[in-house]
Design a protein around this motif. Structure first.
Motif, short mmCIF file in Angstrom:
data_model
loop_
_atom_site.label_atom_id
_atom_site.label_comp_id
_atom_site.label_asym_id
_atom_site.label_seq_id
_atom_site.Cartn_x
_atom_site.Cartn_y
_atom_site.Cartn_z
N ALA A 285 0.84 -1.21 0.00
CA ALA A 285 0.00 0.00 0.00
C ALA A 285 0.87 1.25 0.00
O ALA A 285 0.57 2.22 -0.71
CB ALA A 285 -0.92 -0.01 1.22
N ASP A 286 1.95 1.23 0.78
CA ASP A 286 2.84 2.38 0.83
C ASP A 286 3.50 2.61 -0.53
O ASP A 286 3.61 3.76 -0.99
CB ASP A 286 3.90 2.17 1.91
N ALA A 287 3.89 1.53 -1.19
CA ALA A 287 4.52 1.65 -2.51
C ALA A 287 3.55 2.22 -3.54
O ALA A 287 3.92 3.08 -4.34
CB ALA A 287 5.03 0.28 -2.97
N PHE A 288 2.30 1.75 -3.51
CA PHE A 288 1.31 2.25 -4.48
C PHE A 288 0.96 3.70 -4.21
O PHE A 288 0.81 4.50 -5.14
CB PHE A 288 0.07 1.37 -4.45
N CYS A 289 0.84 4.06 -2.93
CA CYS A 289 0.53 5.44 -2.58
C CYS A 289 1.65 6.38 -3.04
O CYS A 289 1.40 7.45 -3.61
CB CYS A 289 0.30 5.55 -1.07
N ARG A 290 2.90 5.98 -2.82
CA ARG A 290 4.03 6.79 -3.26
C ARG A 290 4.06 6.89 -4.79
O ARG A 290 4.39 7.93 -5.36
CB ARG A 290 5.34 6.22 -2.73
N TYR A 291 3.72 5.79 -5.45
CA TYR A 291 3.67 5.80 -6.91
C TYR A 291 2.65 6.82 -7.42
O TYR A 291 2.92 7.56 -8.37
CB TYR A 291 3.31 4.40 -7.43
N LEU A 292 1.48 6.88 -6.78
CA LEU A 292 0.46 7.83 -7.20
C LEU A 292 0.93 9.26 -7.02
O LEU A 292 0.71 10.12 -7.89
CB LEU A 292 -0.83 7.60 -6.40
N ARG A 293 1.58 9.54 -5.89
CA ARG A 293 2.11 10.90 -5.66
C ARG A 293 3.16 11.25 -6.71
O ARG A 293 3.14 12.34 -7.28
CB ARG A 293 2.73 10.99 -4.26
N ASP A 294 4.08 10.32 -6.97
CA ASP A 294 5.16 10.58 -7.92
C ASP A 294 4.61 10.75 -9.34
O ASP A 294 5.12 11.56 -10.12
CB ASP A 294 6.18 9.45 -7.90
N ARG A 295 3.57 10.00 -9.67
CA ARG A 295 3.01 10.04 -11.01
C ARG A 295 2.49 11.42 -11.35
O ARG A 295 2.57 11.87 -12.51
CB ARG A 295 1.88 9.01 -11.11
N TRP A 296 1.97 12.14 -10.35
CA TRP A 296 1.38 13.45 -10.61
C TRP A 296 2.19 14.59 -10.02
O TRP A 296 1.70 15.69 -9.87
CB TRP A 296 -0.05 13.49 -10.10
N PRO A 298 5.03 17.58 -10.07
CA PRO A 298 5.37 18.51 -11.16
C PRO A 298 6.54 18.02 -12.01
O PRO A 298 6.65 18.37 -13.18
CB PRO A 298 5.75 19.80 -10.42
N GLU A 299 7.42 17.18 -11.44
CA GLU A 299 8.59 16.71 -12.18
C GLU A 299 8.27 15.58 -13.14
O GLU A 299 9.03 15.29 -14.05
CB GLU A 299 9.68 16.24 -11.20
N SER A 300 7.12 14.88 -12.92
CA SER A 300 6.82 13.73 -13.76
C SER A 300 6.20 14.17 -15.07
O SER A 300 5.64 15.25 -15.19
CB SER A 300 5.86 12.78 -13.03
N SER A 301 6.29 13.30 -16.07
CA SER A 301 5.71 13.62 -17.38
C SER A 301 4.20 13.71 -17.29
O SER A 301 3.56 14.44 -18.01
CB SER A 301 6.11 12.56 -18.41
N HIS A 302 3.58 12.93 -16.38
CA HIS A 302 2.13 12.98 -16.21
C HIS A 302 1.72 14.25 -15.49
O HIS A 302 0.73 14.87 -15.82
CB HIS A 302 1.65 11.77 -15.40
N GLY A 303 2.51 14.65 -14.49
CA GLY A 303 2.11 15.76 -13.64
C GLY A 303 2.12 17.10 -14.35
O GLY A 303 1.55 18.06 -13.85
N LYS A 304 2.74 17.20 -15.50
CA LYS A 304 2.79 18.47 -16.20
C LYS A 304 1.44 18.87 -16.79
O LYS A 304 1.18 20.03 -17.03
CB LYS A 304 3.84 18.41 -17.31
N GLU A 305 0.59 17.86 -17.05
CA GLU A 305 -0.74 18.15 -17.60
C GLU A 305 -1.78 17.38 -16.80
O GLU A 305 -2.38 16.42 -17.26
CB GLU A 305 -0.81 17.76 -19.08
N PRO A 306 -2.01 17.83 -15.53
CA PRO A 306 -2.83 17.02 -14.64
C PRO A 306 -4.28 16.91 -15.01
O PRO A 306 -4.97 16.04 -14.51
CB PRO A 306 -2.67 17.75 -13.29
#
Length: 312
Positions: A285-296, A298-306
């Motif tokens: 659960a901790d790994a998936f939660c951190r993945y969701l935060r990282d995915r969005w 500002p530095e991620s490619s996904h987070g640039k166009e939320p």
């Protein structure tokens, strides 16, 4: 007097199945032994836990109270056991997530597909409810974390983190095309049939307050349980309603929906990750939660166009 945990484990299965024979089969135990243990547990606790019925057993009020605690304890212990067996990598583990309909479609589905490709052995269970129901399950310890839409009443026992904002627009089917050509007041549209999520949802409360701020009462002609049920009604020209912009835009482009401009700004909404502050998460659960935060982030490619989440 200390009570053997095995008694609580057997109680959990009897309560879960509502049938001693089925519980015994699930436990690999005998029916007489399960019955004996339940009688011992009742004697040690000094109260009756079950009522016999024609097709099995049901919980008494005391049994319901005990089950609300035993269920959480058992599920947490078994989840920890599974994760410890594979803690050197995410070879196992179960994640229990609560998600509202809007959060699921705007944010979580794409992320789930990508995470499962990376960690196929992790089991992810999605509990889809209204925001108030999800927050209640989270505070009861039945979820690892939740992904919900604002606004909602946040208890002191949880913490939240905004992932991104999103905008909703007023839309209707092609028969409402005349309304798309001019800017309307909210009051001027009250004779139209309105479609929206029903009472008990955060969306209903948000728009009830929005209408009240304009000096109007919100009266829905059709109340639906989930946002998925709104679109067929809107597409069928049965009324008008508020839809997330990124959901509506492809349908507007295909001329299956029309946007109805308003002279007032709609309330901003957001997707948030909510977790309980009283207990930690398991490894998966901790790994998936951190993945969701990282995915969005500002530095991620996904987070640039939320506002327009894309697949990986």
């Amino acid at each position: 007097m200390d009570i053997d945990f095995e008694y609580f484990k057997i109680f959990y299965y009897v309560a879960k199945y509502g049938n001693i024979t089925k519980a015994a089969a699930a436990l690999g135990n005998s029916q007489p032994n399960v019955t004996r243990v339940m009688k011992l547990l009742e004697a040690q606790l000094g109260c009756r836990l079950f009522l016999r019925e024609a097709r099995g057993v049901s919980l008494t009020e005391e049994g319901e109270l005990l089950y609300s605690h035993v269920e959480i304890a058992c599920l947490h212990l078994w989840s920890a056991q599974t994760e410890l067996r594979g803690r050197d990598s995410l070879r196992s583990g179960t994640v229990e997530i609560g998600a509202t309909e809007t959060a699921l479609h705007l944010f979580l589905l794409d992320a789930l597909q990508d995470f499962r490709r990376r960690h196929p052995a992790v089991r992810i269970k999605i509990h889809n409810h209204t925001t108030p129901e999800i927050i209640k399950r989270l505070t009861d310890g039945k979820l690892d974390f939740a992904v919900v839409t604002t606004p909602y009443a946040m208890p002191h026992s949880v913490r939240s983190e905004k992932i991104f904002d999103f905008t909703e627009i007023l839309a209707g089917g092609p028969e409402y095309r005349s309304l798309s050509r001019t800017t309307s007041t909210l009051g001027g549209l009250q004779n139209c049939p309105w479609i929206g999520l029903g009472r008990g949802t955060a969306t209903y409360d948000s728009y009830r307050d929005f209408f009240a701020a304009q000096g109007l009462d919100m009266e829905l002609d059709m109340e639906v349980a989930t946002s998925d049920l709104m679109l067929p009604l809107l597409l069928g020209n049965l009324g008008i309603g508020f839809v997330p912009e990124q959901t509506a835009l492809p349908l507007i482009k295909d001329k299956r929906l029309v946007q109805i401009p308003l002279d007032c700004a709609l309330p901003r909404r957001a997707i948030e990750i909510v977790s309980g502050s009283g207990h930690g998460m398991g490894l998966a659960a901790d790994a998936f939660c951190r993945y969701l935060r990282d995915r969005w982030s500002p530095e991620s490619s996904h987070g640039k166009e939320p506002l327009v989440p894309n697949g990986p």
